[in-house]
Motif scaffolding. Structure first.
Motif, short mmCIF file in Angstrom:
data_model
loop_
_atom_site.label_atom_id
_atom_site.label_comp_id
_atom_site.label_asym_id
_atom_site.label_seq_id
_atom_site.Cartn_x
_atom_site.Cartn_y
_atom_site.Cartn_z
N LYS A 1 0.82 -1.22 0.00
CA LYS A 1 0.00 0.00 0.00
C LYS A 1 0.86 1.27 0.00
N GLY A 2 0.49 2.22 -0.84
CA GLY A 2 1.18 3.50 -0.89
C GLY A 2 2.41 3.49 -1.79
N ASP A 3 2.73 2.34 -2.35
CA ASP A 3 3.96 2.19 -3.12
C ASP A 3 3.64 1.77 -4.56
N LEU A 4 4.20 2.55 -5.51
CA LEU A 4 3.87 2.31 -6.92
C LEU A 4 5.01 1.67 -7.71
N HIS A 5 6.11 1.34 -7.04
CA HIS A 5 7.26 0.76 -7.74
C HIS A 5 6.96 -0.70 -8.09
N ASP A 6 7.09 -1.05 -9.37
CA ASP A 6 6.74 -2.43 -9.71
C ASP A 6 7.76 -3.18 -10.57
N ILE A 7 8.88 -2.55 -10.88
CA ILE A 7 9.84 -3.22 -11.77
C ILE A 7 10.42 -4.47 -11.10
N GLY A 8 10.86 -4.30 -9.85
CA GLY A 8 11.43 -5.44 -9.11
C GLY A 8 10.39 -6.51 -8.86
N LYS A 9 9.20 -6.07 -8.47
CA LYS A 9 8.11 -7.02 -8.23
C LYS A 9 7.82 -7.81 -9.50
N GLY B 1 10.64 -8.25 0.16
CA GLY B 1 11.82 -7.80 -0.59
C GLY B 1 11.62 -6.40 -1.12
N GLY B 2 12.64 -5.93 -1.83
CA GLY B 2 12.66 -4.55 -2.34
C GLY B 2 13.91 -3.88 -1.80
N ALA B 3 14.40 -2.87 -2.52
CA ALA B 3 15.71 -2.27 -2.20
C ALA B 3 15.93 -1.90 -0.72
N PRO B 4 14.97 -1.30 -0.01
CA PRO B 4 15.29 -0.90 1.37
C PRO B 4 15.11 -2.03 2.39
N TYR C 1 13.49 -13.22 3.43
CA TYR C 1 13.87 -12.07 2.60
C TYR C 1 14.93 -12.58 1.66
N THR C 2 14.88 -12.16 0.40
CA THR C 2 16.04 -12.41 -0.47
C THR C 2 16.31 -11.13 -1.25
N PRO C 3 17.57 -10.92 -1.65
CA PRO C 3 17.93 -9.65 -2.28
C PRO C 3 17.58 -9.53 -3.76
N ASP C 4 17.28 -10.65 -4.41
CA ASP C 4 16.98 -10.54 -5.85
C ASP C 4 15.92 -11.55 -6.28
N ALA C 5 15.47 -11.37 -7.53
CA ALA C 5 14.33 -12.15 -8.02
C ALA C 5 14.66 -13.64 -8.18
N ALA C 6 15.85 -13.93 -8.66
CA ALA C 6 16.19 -15.34 -8.89
C ALA C 6 16.24 -16.10 -7.56
N MET D 1 5.57 -9.78 -0.69
CA MET D 1 5.36 -8.32 -0.69
C MET D 1 6.63 -7.59 -1.10
N SER D 2 6.46 -6.58 -1.94
CA SER D 2 7.58 -5.76 -2.37
C SER D 2 7.37 -4.33 -1.87
N ALA D 3 8.45 -3.68 -1.40
CA ALA D 3 8.38 -2.26 -1.01
C ALA D 3 9.68 -1.58 -1.40
N LEU D 4 9.56 -0.39 -1.97
CA LEU D 4 10.75 0.37 -2.38
C LEU D 4 10.91 1.64 -1.58
N LEU D 5 9.93 1.95 -0.75
CA LEU D 5 10.00 3.19 0.03
C LEU D 5 10.09 2.85 1.51
N THR D 6 10.95 3.56 2.22
CA THR D 6 11.06 3.30 3.67
C THR D 6 9.71 3.59 4.34
N THR D 7 8.96 4.54 3.77
CA THR D 7 7.66 4.90 4.37
C THR D 7 6.60 3.82 4.18
C1 B12 Z 1 12.14 3.58 -11.02
C2 B12 Z 1 11.91 4.37 -9.76
C3 B12 Z 1 10.71 5.07 -9.65
C4 B12 Z 1 9.60 5.01 -10.71
C5 B12 Z 1 8.86 3.67 -10.55
C6 B12 Z 1 8.33 3.12 -11.85
C7 B12 Z 1 7.87 1.70 -11.70
N1 B12 Z 1 6.96 1.34 -12.60
O1 B12 Z 1 8.29 0.94 -10.86
C8 B12 Z 1 8.75 6.27 -10.35
C9 B12 Z 1 9.23 7.46 -11.17
C10 B12 Z 1 7.24 6.12 -10.54
C11 B12 Z 1 9.16 6.50 -8.89
C12 B12 Z 1 8.39 7.25 -8.02
C13 B12 Z 1 8.80 7.58 -6.74
N2 B12 Z 1 10.00 7.27 -6.18
CO1 B12 Z 1 11.24 5.98 -6.93
N3 B12 Z 1 12.72 5.05 -7.61
C14 B12 Z 1 12.89 4.39 -8.72
C15 B12 Z 1 14.35 3.82 -8.76
C16 B12 Z 1 15.20 4.79 -9.59
C17 B12 Z 1 14.54 2.42 -9.29
C18 B12 Z 1 13.69 1.33 -8.66
C19 B12 Z 1 13.80 0.07 -9.50
O2 B12 Z 1 12.95 -0.21 -10.32
N4 B12 Z 1 14.92 -0.67 -9.34
C20 B12 Z 1 15.20 -1.87 -10.14
C21 B12 Z 1 14.52 -3.10 -9.53
C22 B12 Z 1 14.78 -4.33 -10.40
O3 B12 Z 1 15.08 -3.31 -8.23
P1 B12 Z 1 14.20 -3.62 -6.93
O4 B12 Z 1 12.88 -2.98 -7.03
O5 B12 Z 1 15.03 -3.35 -5.73
O6 B12 Z 1 13.91 -5.19 -7.01
C23 B12 Z 1 14.87 -6.22 -6.88
C24 B12 Z 1 15.06 -6.69 -5.45
O7 B12 Z 1 14.86 -5.68 -4.48
C25 B12 Z 1 14.15 -7.87 -5.32
N5 B12 Z 1 12.75 -7.69 -4.91
C26 B12 Z 1 11.87 -6.72 -5.23
N6 B12 Z 1 10.66 -6.99 -4.74
C27 B12 Z 1 10.75 -8.15 -4.08
C28 B12 Z 1 9.79 -8.87 -3.37
C29 B12 Z 1 10.16 -10.07 -2.75
C30 B12 Z 1 9.13 -10.85 -1.98
C31 B12 Z 1 11.50 -10.52 -2.80
C32 B12 Z 1 11.91 -11.75 -2.09
C33 B12 Z 1 12.47 -9.80 -3.53
C34 B12 Z 1 12.08 -8.62 -4.15
O8 B12 Z 1 14.16 -8.44 -6.61
C35 B12 Z 1 14.27 -7.41 -7.60
C36 B12 Z 1 15.05 -7.94 -8.78
O9 B12 Z 1 16.26 -8.52 -8.45
C37 B12 Z 1 14.71 3.85 -7.22
C38 B12 Z 1 16.21 3.91 -6.90
C39 B12 Z 1 16.76 2.63 -6.29
N7 B12 Z 1 18.02 2.64 -6.08
O10 B12 Z 1 16.04 1.69 -5.99
C40 B12 Z 1 13.89 5.07 -6.74
C41 B12 Z 1 13.46 5.17 -5.28
C42 B12 Z 1 12.98 3.83 -4.76
N8 B12 Z 1 12.33 6.10 -5.35
C43 B12 Z 1 12.31 6.95 -4.38
C44 B12 Z 1 11.33 7.97 -4.21
C45 B12 Z 1 11.58 8.96 -3.08
C46 B12 Z 1 10.20 8.05 -5.06
C47 B12 Z 1 9.05 9.06 -4.95
C48 B12 Z 1 8.54 9.37 -3.53
C49 B12 Z 1 9.52 10.34 -5.68
C50 B12 Z 1 8.57 11.51 -5.63
N9 B12 Z 1 9.05 12.58 -5.04
O11 B12 Z 1 7.45 11.43 -6.09
C51 B12 Z 1 7.96 8.40 -5.82
C52 B12 Z 1 7.03 7.48 -5.00
C53 B12 Z 1 5.84 6.97 -5.77
C54 B12 Z 1 5.14 5.89 -4.97
N10 B12 Z 1 4.11 6.26 -4.22
O12 B12 Z 1 5.55 4.75 -5.01
C55 B12 Z 1 13.47 6.74 -3.39
C56 B12 Z 1 13.01 6.06 -2.09
C57 B12 Z 1 13.72 6.65 -0.89
C58 B12 Z 1 13.29 5.99 0.39
N11 B12 Z 1 14.25 5.91 1.27
O13 B12 Z 1 12.21 5.61 0.62
C59 B12 Z 1 14.46 5.90 -4.28
C60 B12 Z 1 15.35 4.94 -3.47
C61 B12 Z 1 15.33 6.94 -5.04
C62 B12 Z 1 16.24 7.75 -4.11
N12 B12 Z 1 17.43 7.30 -3.87
O14 B12 Z 1 15.88 8.76 -3.62
N13 B12 Z 1 10.34 5.89 -8.61
#
Ligand code: B12
Length: 217
Positions: free
Chosen positions: A99-107, A179-182, A196-201, A147-153
């Motif tokens: 909830k509240g999180d729109l990041h879906d590439i990793g998911k 999972g998810g970056a944070p 928890y695991t750090p990546d999709a594979a 569950m995936s989350a990319l925002l600390t919030t």
């Molecule tokens: C792309 C991106 C966006 C895109 C998202 C598009 C989309 N369709 O996903 C857009 C532009 C929409 C966006 C918006 C925002 N974003 Co953004 N975004 C990013 C960015 C650059 C890349 C994320 C990404 O896709 N990474 C690539 C994927 C493959 O990696 P991943 O998600 O981590 O997934 C891998 C693993 O984590 C794992 N995994 C993932 N999910 C799961 C689940 C399970 C169960 C398991 C086991 C593993 C797992 O497997 C994946 C593949 O190996 C990051 C920077 C970063 N370093 O992460 C910022 C980032 C996440 N965003 C950030 C912010 C602040 C925002 C916004 C608030 C910006 C704003 N002012 O509006 C908004 C929030 C919108 C919302 N409500 O969600 C911050 C978060 C900071 C924090 N501490 O919370 C980051 C870290 C950038 C930064 N350094 O400031 N963002």
């Protein structure tokens, strides 16, 4: 030559040029490159650079969004090569971004790898409330909730789901993965998630292993 095309994929992704990314990913595959290298060193590398610039306020949401679209376009070309779908059904997984999180590439990458590992996937998309995850899991008879989350919030919403499972007396029924970056192992343990695991594979491997172990016990 191989290095050039990988660098080009990363650079076009950073510029959000989806068409070029698609064409180059296809070309790299046609040239016999390993799809994992194309994903990790081309697409993910490009997205890391975008993330770094975003953090330093050198680029803003619109630029990140087009880069994300280019990334998804590239992944779509890679998907059939990355994932050899297993015939044996392993189990059912409900997955979404919290909830509240729109990041879906990793998911979406986790979805792809789980599907490849033989899971029946129920992808709830983004901005998914804890109750919605649970209701879907109950409806489809899931084994795993991911569950995936990319925002600390939005990370606390993961704990809310686990609390809600406990309230409903359902905690032991599901394997809960986060999972998810944070997110990290310590956080997963703190909130009482199973894995928890750090990546999709590794997510897909762990999910498969956990379901098989649970079914055998
Ligand atoms: C792309 C991106 C966006 C895109 C998202 C598009 C989309 N369709 O996903 C857009 C532009 C929409 C966006 C918006 C925002 N974003 Co953004 N975004 C990013 C960015 C650059 C890349 C994320 C990404 O896709 N990474 C690539 C994927 C493959 O990696 P991943 O998600 O981590 O997934 C891998 C693993 O984590 C794992 N995994 C993932 N999910 C799961 C689940 C399970 C169960 C398991 C086991 C593993 C797992 O497997 C994946 C593949 O190996 C990051 C920077 C970063 N370093 O992460 C910022 C980032 C996440 N965003 C950030 C912010 C602040 C925002 C916004 C608030 C910006 C704003 N002012 O509006 C908004 C929030 C919108 C919302 N409500 O969600 C911050 C978060 C900071 C924090 N501490 O919370 C980051 C870290 C950038 C930064 N350094 O400031 N963002």
């Amino acid at each position: 030559m191989a290095e050039t095309i990988i660098t080009e994929i990363s650079e076009f992704l950073q510029k959000g040029r989806a068409k070029n990314v698609k064409a180059l990913v296809q070309q790299a595959l046609d040239e016999g490159m390993d799809p994992k290298v194309i994903l990790n060193e081309g697409l993910l590398d490009g997205m890391m650079i975008v993330g770094g610039k975003f953090k330093k306020n050198e680029i803003f949401v619109p630029e990140v969004l087009v880069a994300a679209r280019a990334m998804s376009a590239g992944i779509a070309i890679l998907e059939p090569k990355l994932v050899e779908v297993g015939n044996e059904p392993v189990g059912k997984a409900v997955i979404g971004t919290v909830k509240g999180d729109l990041h879906d590439i990793g998911k979406n990458l986790v979805v792809m790898m789980l599907r490849g590992a033989g899971f029946e996937i129920h992808d709830m998309g983004v901005d998914v409330a804890p109750e919605a995850f649970i209701e879907k899991a109950e409806e489809v008879g899931a084994d795993v909730i991911c569950m995936s989350a990319l925002l600390t919030t939005t990370m606390p919403n993961m704990e809310d789901l686990i609390t809600e499972l406990k309230t409903r007396g359902l905690r032991d029924k599901y394997i809960v993965m986060v999972g998810g970056a944070p997110v990290n192992d310590t956080f997963a343990q703190q909130i009482g998630a199973d894995y928890y695991t750090p990546d999709a594979a590794s997510a897909a491997e762990k999910a498969k292993e956990a379901v098989m172990a649970k079914k055998a016990s």
